[in-house]
Design a protein around this motif. Structure first.
Motif, PDB file in Angstrom:
ATOM      1  N   PRO A   1      22.513  -6.414  60.594  1.00 24.93           N
ATOM      2  CA  PRO A   1      22.021  -5.044  60.481  1.00 24.93           C
ATOM      3  C   PRO A   1      21.174  -4.888  59.227  1.00 24.93           C
ATOM      4  N   VAL A   2      20.569  -3.735  59.084  1.00 27.57           N
ATOM      5  CA  VAL A   2      19.817  -3.422  57.867  1.00 27.57           C
ATOM      6  C   VAL A   2      20.178  -2.014  57.396  1.00 27.57           C
ATOM      7  N   ASN A   3      19.955  -1.780  56.119  1.00 27.80           N
ATOM      8  CA  ASN A   3      20.108  -0.450  55.534  1.00 27.80           C
ATOM      9  C   ASN A   3      18.700   0.119  55.380  1.00 27.80           C
ATOM     10  N   GLU A   4      18.306   0.989  56.300  1.00 28.24           N
ATOM     11  CA  GLU A   4      16.932   1.474  56.343  1.00 28.24           C
ATOM     12  C   GLU A   4      16.563   2.256  55.086  1.00 28.24           C
ATOM     13  N   GLU A   5      17.476   3.056  54.570  1.00 32.66           N
ATOM     14  CA  GLU A   5      17.188   3.828  53.363  1.00 32.66           C
ATOM     15  C   GLU A   5      16.974   2.918  52.163  1.00 32.66           C
ATOM     16  N   GLN A   6      17.797   1.876  52.067  1.00 35.90           N
ATOM     17  CA  GLN A   6      17.651   0.940  50.953  1.00 35.90           C
ATOM     18  C   GLN A   6      16.342   0.172  51.047  1.00 35.90           C
ATOM     19  N   ILE A   7      15.910  -0.143  52.255  1.00 38.10           N
ATOM     20  CA  ILE A   7      14.617  -0.807  52.432  1.00 38.10           C
ATOM     21  C   ILE A   7      13.498   0.069  51.895  1.00 38.10           C
ATOM     22  N   ARG A   8      13.537   1.361  52.217  1.00 36.14           N
ATOM     23  CA  ARG A   8      12.505   2.279  51.736  1.00 36.14           C
ATOM     24  C   ARG A   8      12.483   2.327  50.216  1.00 36.14           C
ATOM     25  N   GLU A   9      13.648   2.316  49.606  1.00 34.35           N
ATOM     26  CA  GLU A   9      13.722   2.414  48.154  1.00 34.35           C
ATOM     27  C   GLU A   9      13.325   1.116  47.457  1.00 34.35           C
TER      28      GLU A   9
ATOM     29  N   CYS B   1      26.587  -4.840  51.115  1.00 31.94           N
ATOM     30  CA  CYS B   1      26.255  -6.112  51.777  1.00 31.94           C
ATOM     31  C   CYS B   1      24.813  -6.566  51.613  1.00 31.94           C
ATOM     32  N   PHE B   2      23.980  -5.764  50.946  1.00 31.82           N
ATOM     33  CA  PHE B   2      22.570  -6.123  50.816  1.00 31.82           C
ATOM     34  C   PHE B   2      22.101  -6.011  49.369  1.00 31.82           C
ATOM     35  N   THR B   3      21.038  -6.754  49.073  1.00 28.14           N
ATOM     36  CA  THR B   3      20.379  -6.619  47.776  1.00 28.14           C
ATOM     37  C   THR B   3      19.226  -5.632  47.854  1.00 28.14           C
ATOM     38  N   ASP B   4      18.626  -5.497  49.033  1.00 26.61           N
ATOM     39  CA  ASP B   4      17.444  -4.645  49.189  1.00 26.61           C
ATOM     40  C   ASP B   4      17.381  -3.958  50.556  1.00 26.61           C
ATOM     41  N   GLY B   5      18.479  -3.965  51.265  1.00 32.80           N
ATOM     42  CA  GLY B   5      18.517  -3.384  52.600  1.00 32.80           C
ATOM     43  C   GLY B   5      18.362  -4.398  53.704  1.00 32.80           C
ATOM     44  N   ILE B   6      17.836  -5.584  53.380  1.00 31.78           N
ATOM     45  CA  ILE B   6      17.619  -6.657  54.367  1.00 31.78           C
ATOM     46  C   ILE B   6      18.397  -7.912  53.988  1.00 31.78           C
ATOM     47  N   HIS B   7      18.189  -8.370  52.765  1.00 34.95           N
ATOM     48  CA  HIS B   7      18.762  -9.649  52.341  1.00 34.95           C
ATOM     49  C   HIS B   7      20.179  -9.457  51.820  1.00 34.95           C
TER      50      HIS B   7
ATOM     51  N   THR C   1      27.314  -7.138  64.337  1.00 33.29           N
ATOM     52  CA  THR C   1      28.620  -6.491  64.461  1.00 33.29           C
ATOM     53  C   THR C   1      29.539  -6.850  63.303  1.00 33.29           C
ATOM     54  N   ALA C   2      29.561  -8.126  62.919  1.00 34.39           N
ATOM     55  CA  ALA C   2      30.504  -8.595  61.903  1.00 34.39           C
ATOM     56  C   ALA C   2      30.310  -7.870  60.577  1.00 34.39           C
ATOM     57  N   ILE C   3      29.069  -7.686  60.159  1.00 33.47           N
ATOM     58  CA  ILE C   3      28.817  -7.031  58.877  1.00 33.47           C
ATOM     59  C   ILE C   3      29.200  -5.550  58.933  1.00 33.47           C
ATOM     60  N   GLN C   4      28.951  -4.919  60.069  1.00 31.78           N
ATOM     61  CA  GLN C   4      29.238  -3.485  60.168  1.00 31.78           C
ATOM     62  C   GLN C   4      30.720  -3.170  60.360  1.00 31.78           C
ATOM     63  N   ARG C   5      31.551  -4.196  60.507  1.00 26.82           N
ATOM     64  CA  ARG C   5      33.005  -3.950  60.535  1.00 26.82           C
ATOM     65  C   ARG C   5      33.514  -3.521  59.164  1.00 26.82           C
ATOM     66  N   ARG C   6      32.772  -3.853  58.142  1.00 26.76           N
ATOM     67  CA  ARG C   6      33.171  -3.481  56.786  1.00 26.76           C
ATOM     68  C   ARG C   6      32.758  -2.034  56.531  1.00 26.76           C
ATOM     69  N   ASP C   7      33.671  -1.229  56.084  1.00 28.04           N
ATOM     70  CA  ASP C   7      33.424   0.206  55.923  1.00 28.04           C
ATOM     71  C   ASP C   7      32.265   0.500  54.977  1.00 28.04           C
ATOM     72  N   ASP C   8      32.150  -0.290  53.925  1.00 32.33           N
ATOM     73  CA  ASP C   8      31.122  -0.026  52.916  1.00 32.33           C
ATOM     74  C   ASP C   8      29.912  -0.945  53.054  1.00 32.33           C
ATOM     75  N   TRP C   9      29.642  -1.398  54.279  1.00 33.87           N
ATOM     76  CA  TRP C   9      28.581  -2.393  54.483  1.00 33.87           C
ATOM     77  C   TRP C   9      27.215  -1.898  54.027  1.00 33.87           C
ATOM     78  N   LEU C  10      26.948  -0.614  54.181  1.00 35.96           N
ATOM     79  CA  LEU C  10      25.636  -0.086  53.817  1.00 35.96           C
ATOM     80  C   LEU C  10      25.339  -0.232  52.327  1.00 35.96           C
ATOM     81  N   THR C  11      26.357  -0.114  51.510  1.00 37.20           N
ATOM     82  CA  THR C  11      26.146  -0.138  50.061  1.00 37.20           C
ATOM     83  C   THR C  11      26.463  -1.489  49.413  1.00 37.20           C
TER      84      THR C  11
END
Length: 253
Positions: free
Chosen positions: A125-133, A184-190, A172-182
């Motif tokens: 998955p990706v964090n779209e807001e983090q990508i924008r920032e 699991c990524f360095t920039d929303g993608i990686h 799916t695996a990454i999104q099982r973690r409740d706080d995955w959006l904040t």
């Protein structure tokens, strides 16, 4: 080439692979786990899609190589899934072509040797807001969505079922973690170190459950030069030495 020859494990993919040795990444963790047991070859290319990977597949994995990899972990899909640009430029690959490209990559790798095993990673998955920032100043207006990643992830998994290839559903695996959006990524993608821990956990699960002969789980592989030695650390009682060849210091897996 240095010896002795060990089993070769190749990580092949785009930036999720290229960066897997940074930020306490999943590639670095695998290299640590397989120390003295197998060699990890990093073949990661940031920005690549399945179309570009297919163009150089014979160069990266020549069928006439004297030694073929024991395991290839493959990841393409995130870049393919970005929305098409009006100019026709960019990494987007239409879904039907993506599926066919991945099929060709899989079939090529399966013919390298009878004992070359495969694990495909689906698009995370990706964090779209983090990508924008984090990336808008470098890549312009974000054109990658979590929904497009899901579509390409599911296509990869379905292909792997058809071809009887081990696959990991990272979306799916990454999104099982409740706080995955904040977390699991360095920039929303990686992937951050926390995101990479999930990748390692899923790869570990496959290696544990796979009925491969021989097993490619690191605990099943012998340590190179693993015989007892009088030069090993002396035991607490001072009467013998302690063989440390199988110890993984600081690793919980």
């Amino acid at each position: 080439m240095v010896g002795p020859v060990r089993p070769q494990l190749v990580l092949f993919g785009s930036s999720i692979v290229q960066l897997s040795f940074s930020n306490e990444g999943w590639g670095a963790t695998l290299a640590n786990l397989y120390a003295r047991k197998a060699d990890i070859f990093l073949r990661g290319y940031s920005g690549w899609n399945s179309r570009r990977a297919l163009q150089v597949l014979d160069q990266i994995f020549p069928k006439d190589a004297p030694i073929q990899p024991s395991l290839v972990i493959v990841y393409f899909g995130g870049n393919d899934s970005v929305h098409p640009h009006p100019s026709g430029l960019g990494p987007h690959v239409p879904l039907p072509e993506y599926i066919e490209n991945m099929r060709k990559i899989a079939l090529h790798l399966k013919t390298l040797s009878e004992k070359t095993r495969l694990i495909f990673l689906s698009a995370p998955p990706v964090n779209e807001e983090q990508i924008r920032e984090a990336l808008s100043d470098k890549l312009g207006k974000p054109n990658r969505t979590n929904e497009s990643c899901r579509i390409y992830s599911e296509a990869c998994l379905e292909l792997c079922r058809d071809l009887d290839i081990k696959a990991i559903d990272l979306w799916t695996a990454i999104q099982r973690r409740d706080d995955w959006l904040t977390e699991c990524f360095t920039d929303g993608i990686h992937l951050s170190s926390e995101g990479s821990k999930i990748v390692v956990k899923e790869i570990t699960k496959v290696l544990t459950e796979a009925e491969w002969e021989p097993s490619l789980h690191w605990k099943s592989l012998p340590a190179e030069f693993g015989e007892d030695s009088p030069y090993d650390p002396v035991s607490p009682d001072g009467k013998a030495t302690v063989n440390v060849s199988e110890l993984c210091f600081g690793i919980e897996n």
